[in-house]
Design a protein around this motif. Sequence first.
Motif, PDB file in Angstrom:
ATOM      1  N   VAL A  85       4.151   9.312  14.035  1.00  0.00           N
ATOM      2  CA  VAL A  85       3.521   9.635  12.758  1.00  0.00           C
ATOM      3  C   VAL A  85       2.802   8.376  12.299  1.00  0.00           C
ATOM      4  CG1 VAL A  85       3.880  10.329  10.365  1.00  0.00           C
ATOM      5  CG2 VAL A  85       5.315  11.313  12.174  1.00  0.00           C
ATOM      6  N   ALA A  86       1.487   8.461  12.157  1.00  0.00           N
ATOM      7  CA  ALA A  86       0.712   7.294  11.736  1.00  0.00           C
ATOM      8  C   ALA A  86       1.121   6.862  10.334  1.00  0.00           C
ATOM      9  CB  ALA A  86      -0.782   7.621  11.769  1.00  0.00           C
ATOM     10  N   PRO A  87       1.171   5.549  10.097  1.00  0.00           N
ATOM     11  CA  PRO A  87       1.501   5.092   8.751  1.00  0.00           C
ATOM     12  C   PRO A  87       0.386   5.437   7.773  1.00  0.00           C
ATOM     13  CG  PRO A  87       0.997   3.234  10.188  1.00  0.00           C
ATOM     14  CD  PRO A  87       0.953   4.464  11.028  1.00  0.00           C
ATOM     15  N   SER A  88       0.765   5.601   6.516  1.00  0.00           N
ATOM     16  CA  SER A  88      -0.229   5.807   5.466  1.00  0.00           C
ATOM     17  C   SER A  88      -0.297   4.522   4.653  1.00  0.00           C
ATOM     18  CB  SER A  88       0.140   7.004   4.591  1.00  0.00           C
ATOM     19  OG  SER A  88       1.474   6.910   4.146  1.00  0.00           O
ATOM     20  N   TRP A  89      -1.486   4.170   4.216  1.00  0.00           N
ATOM     21  CA  TRP A  89      -1.665   2.916   3.498  1.00  0.00           C
ATOM     22  C   TRP A  89      -2.644   3.136   2.364  1.00  0.00           C
ATOM     23  CZ3 TRP A  89      -5.431  -0.552   2.173  1.00  0.00           C
ATOM     24  CH2 TRP A  89      -4.973  -1.785   1.731  1.00  0.00           C
ATOM     25  N   PRO A  90      -2.398   2.646   1.184  1.00  0.00           N
ATOM     26  CA  PRO A  90      -1.338   1.724   0.794  1.00  0.00           C
ATOM     27  C   PRO A  90      -0.030   2.398   0.385  1.00  0.00           C
ATOM     28  CG  PRO A  90      -2.846   1.980  -1.026  1.00  0.00           C
ATOM     29  CD  PRO A  90      -3.383   2.807   0.111  1.00  0.00           C
ATOM     30  N   ALA A  91      -0.015   3.695   0.224  1.00  0.00           N
ATOM     31  CA  ALA A  91       1.209   4.391  -0.183  1.00  0.00           C
ATOM     32  C   ALA A  91       1.299   5.703   0.581  1.00  0.00           C
ATOM     33  CB  ALA A  91       1.193   4.658  -1.686  1.00  0.00           C
ATOM     34  N   ARG A 107       5.041   4.879   5.082  1.00  0.00           N
ATOM     35  CA  ARG A 107       4.402   3.604   4.735  1.00  0.00           C
ATOM     36  C   ARG A 107       4.369   2.655   5.916  1.00  0.00           C
ATOM     37  NH1 ARG A 107       4.821   1.825  -1.228  1.00  0.00           N
ATOM     38  NH2 ARG A 107       3.718   0.209  -0.141  1.00  0.00           N
ATOM     39  N   GLN A 108       3.373   1.769   5.902  1.00  0.00           N
ATOM     40  CA  GLN A 108       3.299   0.755   6.948  1.00  0.00           C
ATOM     41  C   GLN A 108       4.518  -0.150   6.853  1.00  0.00           C
ATOM     42  OE1 GLN A 108       0.263  -2.206   6.786  1.00  0.00           O
ATOM     43  NE2 GLN A 108       0.684  -2.774   4.688  1.00  0.00           N
ATOM     44  N   GLN A 109       4.987  -0.612   7.967  1.00  0.00           N
ATOM     45  CA  GLN A 109       6.104  -1.542   7.972  1.00  0.00           C
ATOM     46  C   GLN A 109       5.674  -2.932   8.411  1.00  0.00           C
ATOM     47  OE1 GLN A 109       9.079   0.345  10.359  1.00  0.00           O
ATOM     48  NE2 GLN A 109       9.415   1.948   8.852  1.00  0.00           N
ATOM     49  N   ALA A 165      -4.778   4.544  16.413  1.00  0.00           N
ATOM     50  CA  ALA A 165      -3.530   5.278  16.192  1.00  0.00           C
ATOM     51  C   ALA A 165      -3.159   5.339  14.718  1.00  0.00           C
ATOM     52  CB  ALA A 165      -2.389   4.638  16.980  1.00  0.00           C
ATOM     53  N   GLY A 166      -3.971   4.712  13.855  1.00  0.00           N
ATOM     54  CA  GLY A 166      -3.731   4.768  12.419  1.00  0.00           C
ATOM     55  C   GLY A 166      -2.987   3.578  11.838  1.00  0.00           C
ATOM     56  N   HIS A 167      -2.669   2.545  12.646  1.00  0.00           N
ATOM     57  CA  HIS A 167      -1.996   1.357  12.121  1.00  0.00           C
ATOM     58  C   HIS A 167      -2.978   0.527  11.305  1.00  0.00           C
ATOM     59  CE1 HIS A 167       0.118   1.990  16.066  1.00  0.00           C
ATOM     60  NE2 HIS A 167       1.145   2.004  15.240  1.00  0.00           N
TER      61      HIS A 167
END
Length: 126
Positions: A61-67, A71-73, A114-116
Amino acid sequence: MNERVGQLASISLDCPDTGQLADFYIQLLGLKEAFASPDRGVVALAGAGPMLTLMRVDNFVAPSWPAGPQRQQMHLDVAVKELEDSTSAAVELGATLAEYQPSPRQWRVLLDPAGHPFCLTAVRPD
């Protein structure tokens, strides 16, 4: 001062397609493939300090940013000489400019294939 136990060897990113992400980071950072598992589920890239290791995750699951819910780690900061041209070059390689840009004169936030999230920055310590 304590003696260290070891040194950082690699930063690992989960992704759905190690080949696609390896190609992207090879071109973006000028890295070379140092290792790949027989099924290419793990690909390690070298040439810029610690290796960048890409690990295939079937339910990625690609992270979503900024919220958001995922969430990104962590993220990578990539030093560049000039933000505009470097941003354009990264986009040509497959990156996407993030919608939210908190400090676009200092950092440009992009998303890898990949969405990072990762940042291009021209900020240098004095």
